[in-house]
Motif scaffolding. Structure first.
Motif, mmCIF file in Angstrom:
data_model
loop_
_atom_site.group_PDB
_atom_site.id
_atom_site.type_symbol
_atom_site.label_atom_id
_atom_site.label_comp_id
_atom_site.label_asym_id
_atom_site.label_seq_id
_atom_site.Cartn_x
_atom_site.Cartn_y
_atom_site.Cartn_z
ATOM 1 N N PHE A 59 40.669 39.450 87.838
ATOM 2 C CA PHE A 59 39.514 38.627 88.192
ATOM 3 C C PHE A 59 38.303 39.011 87.343
ATOM 4 O O PHE A 59 37.613 38.150 86.783
ATOM 5 C CB PHE A 59 39.201 38.805 89.675
ATOM 6 C CG PHE A 59 38.049 37.996 90.152
ATOM 7 C CD1 PHE A 59 36.812 38.573 90.372
ATOM 8 C CD2 PHE A 59 38.190 36.641 90.391
ATOM 9 C CE1 PHE A 59 35.748 37.827 90.813
ATOM 10 C CE2 PHE A 59 37.124 35.893 90.834
ATOM 11 C CZ PHE A 59 35.906 36.492 91.045
ATOM 12 N N LYS A 62 36.639 36.511 84.589
ATOM 13 C CA LYS A 62 35.303 35.994 84.851
ATOM 14 C C LYS A 62 34.301 36.459 83.805
ATOM 15 O O LYS A 62 33.517 35.681 83.287
ATOM 16 C CB LYS A 62 34.855 36.429 86.239
ATOM 17 C CG LYS A 62 33.486 35.929 86.596
ATOM 18 C CD LYS A 62 33.194 36.200 88.058
ATOM 19 C CE LYS A 62 31.862 35.604 88.436
ATOM 20 N NZ LYS A 62 30.737 36.261 87.765
ATOM 21 N N ARG A 102 30.401 30.546 81.341
ATOM 22 C CA ARG A 102 30.237 31.590 82.344
ATOM 23 C C ARG A 102 29.645 30.985 83.596
ATOM 24 O O ARG A 102 28.940 29.971 83.540
ATOM 25 C CB ARG A 102 29.351 32.718 81.828
ATOM 26 C CG ARG A 102 27.909 32.360 81.822
ATOM 27 C CD ARG A 102 27.026 33.537 81.517
ATOM 28 N NE ARG A 102 25.664 33.059 81.369
ATOM 29 C CZ ARG A 102 24.733 33.661 80.662
ATOM 30 N NH1 ARG A 102 25.019 34.770 80.042
ATOM 31 N NH2 ARG A 102 23.527 33.166 80.587
ATOM 32 N N GLN A 120 45.581 30.536 83.296
ATOM 33 C CA GLN A 120 44.823 30.598 84.538
ATOM 34 C C GLN A 120 45.399 29.623 85.551
ATOM 35 O O GLN A 120 45.619 29.961 86.715
ATOM 36 C CB GLN A 120 43.346 30.279 84.257
ATOM 37 C CG GLN A 120 42.431 30.520 85.424
ATOM 38 C CD GLN A 120 42.400 31.970 85.846
ATOM 39 O OE1 GLN A 120 42.667 32.864 85.048
ATOM 40 N NE2 GLN A 120 42.111 32.209 87.104
ATOM 41 N N SER A 146 42.358 33.781 91.821
ATOM 42 C CA SER A 146 42.659 32.902 90.687
ATOM 43 C C SER A 146 42.015 31.540 90.863
ATOM 44 O O SER A 146 41.449 30.981 89.918
ATOM 45 C CB SER A 146 44.169 32.692 90.553
ATOM 46 O OG SER A 146 44.812 33.904 90.384
ATOM 47 N N ASN A 148 38.239 31.604 90.264
ATOM 48 C CA ASN A 148 37.920 31.592 88.837
ATOM 49 C C ASN A 148 38.147 30.215 88.232
ATOM 50 O O ASN A 148 37.329 29.716 87.451
ATOM 51 C CB ASN A 148 38.804 32.603 88.091
ATOM 52 C CG ASN A 148 38.020 33.822 87.689
ATOM 53 O OD1 ASN A 148 36.813 33.754 87.501
ATOM 54 N ND2 ASN A 148 38.694 34.930 87.547
#
Lengths: 193, 202
Positions: free
Chosen positions: A74, A78, A89, A124, A157, A160
């Protein structure tokens, strides 16, 4: 595919049993090391969840390692991978009044390539779906402790994924904004000339 | 944007804006910066003298500190746990882990339902950081507990419980309306009491 994009090397599809990685040359990615880590922690988390019980008999160490890999994955995705591979971001910020708001941003200048972003999104999304599948099977088979660890993996997951999805929508909005601005300018110049 | 106080930037975007010009901030710098923020927040939360601004620093919440302390506590207690069967060790780990996060969630929910206006994550962050004293006493008891009588073991437990509760109560009580303070503070006491008691008996 658009061959004007930098960083794509289209190789003929090999007759091996590999997935799309054979289509792209991963060494031509702009940040191969970071791509590696993006995949590495996910792989470690899956491996320890599925197979570590066969190697280490102590369930305690299994749990510890799974949690560590979840949190590393994570954090990496991230803070590091998202910034370098796709230039996005997301984070929480606070206004001067003290209210909390979430920011989703994209970087304009950053060397990216299509390989980086496809690696990022594929893995991802794939990892999120796989963890969701594991949660589902654990719920069906009433293995409550496994639900915890698969559930934590799935939620991290998906969090994110959601964060970066919102960032990429912002990015597309900006791109559309730039395009419409350029179109207007072009029309103006055409009208004036 | 105030860049004068570069040692402790006021928010995440200020820190990152400094680096946006050079996106190649190395990975190790990112990690070290986050570690330093965790250490700074820990000092801020646990040493009440540092708090002059009523917990405004907590707006830079992060959940990495709570995760580290939660993992450490769970590992300490499960190593110490009865080692006749390996399943009970992992049970202790899972119990502590779930207990801390679900407990923090419930306490925060309680404060929010009582009318407190606080960000969910700030409060979970605070409760997680205040688990640190319980970590300390769990480690103390793990190392020397078998040589000491029960009464002597109680002393560090009570001190650390009081420390945790005192650090978090100040913040929680300021969130809710005055006539509901006790209702908001009581679950916090219960939460840390249970953790301390659990670390004593395991």
């Amino acid at each position: 595919m658009n061959s004007k994009n930098e960083g794509i090397e289209m190789k003929p599809i090999l007759k091996q049993d590999r997935e799309e990685i054979s289509k792209y040359d991963i060494t031509k990615a702009a940040h191969p090391g970071i791509c590696f880590f993006h995949i590495f922690f996910k792989f470690c988390a899956f491996f320890s969840y599925l197979f570590l019980g066969l190697i280490i008999s102590s369930t305690l160490f299994q749990y510890i390692l799974i949690m560590i890999f979840h949190s590393f994955d994570f954090y990496t995705v991230k803070n590091i991978t998202g910034k370098f591979l796709v230039g996005l971001r997301w984070y929480s910020d606070f206004t001067p009044k003290g209210d909390e708001i979430w920011r989703f941003e994209c970087f304009d200048k950053c060397k990216r390539s299509k390989i980086d972003s496809s690696v990022f999104w594929t893995f991802q999304f794939g990892a999120s779906c796989a963890w969701a599948f594991f949660v589902f099977t654990n719920v069906l088979s009433f293995e409550f402790v496994d639900i915890i660890f698969a559930g934590i993996g799935a939620s991290l997951s998906w969090i994110n994924l959601w964060g970066f999805y919102k960032c990429s929508k912002d990015q597309q909005r900006k791109m559309k904004g730039v395009q419409s601005y350029l179109t207007k300018k072009g029309l103006q110049m055409a009208v004036q000339s | 944007m105030d860049y004068t106080n570069q040692k402790h930037p006021q928010n995440y975007s200020q820190m990152e804006d400094l680096k946006t010009l050079d996106l190649e901030e190395s990975v190790s710098e990112t990690i070290m910066r986050d570690l330093r923020m965790i250490a700074y927040k820990l000092k801020y939360v646990l040493i009440p003298k540092e708090q002059e601004d009523n917990g405004k620093e907590l707006r830079n919440w992060d959940l990495w500190g709570p995760l580290i302390f939660c993992l450490t506590l769970a590992m300490t207690l499960s190593f110490k746990a009865d080692s006749t069967t390996s399943s009970s060790k992992s049970d202790v780990f899972a119990i502590i882990f779930v207990l801390i996060w679900v407990g923090a969630f419930v306490v925060t929910l309680n404060a929010q339902l009582l009318g407190g206006k606080v960000s969910f994550f700030q409060s979970v962050c605070l409760l997680g950081y205040c688990v640190f004293p319980i970590n300390i006493e769990a480690i103390i008891i793990a190392f020397v507990g078998s040589y000491l009588p029960f009464v002597v073991k109680l002393i560090p437990v009570i001190i650390c419980f009081a420390w945790s509760a005192y650090s978090s109560v100040g913040f929680m009580a300021s969130l809710v309306p005055p006539h509901k303070k006790k209702l908001a503070v009581y679950p916090v006491f219960l939460f840390y009491l249970f953790l301390s008691w659990f670390s004593l008996i395991v």
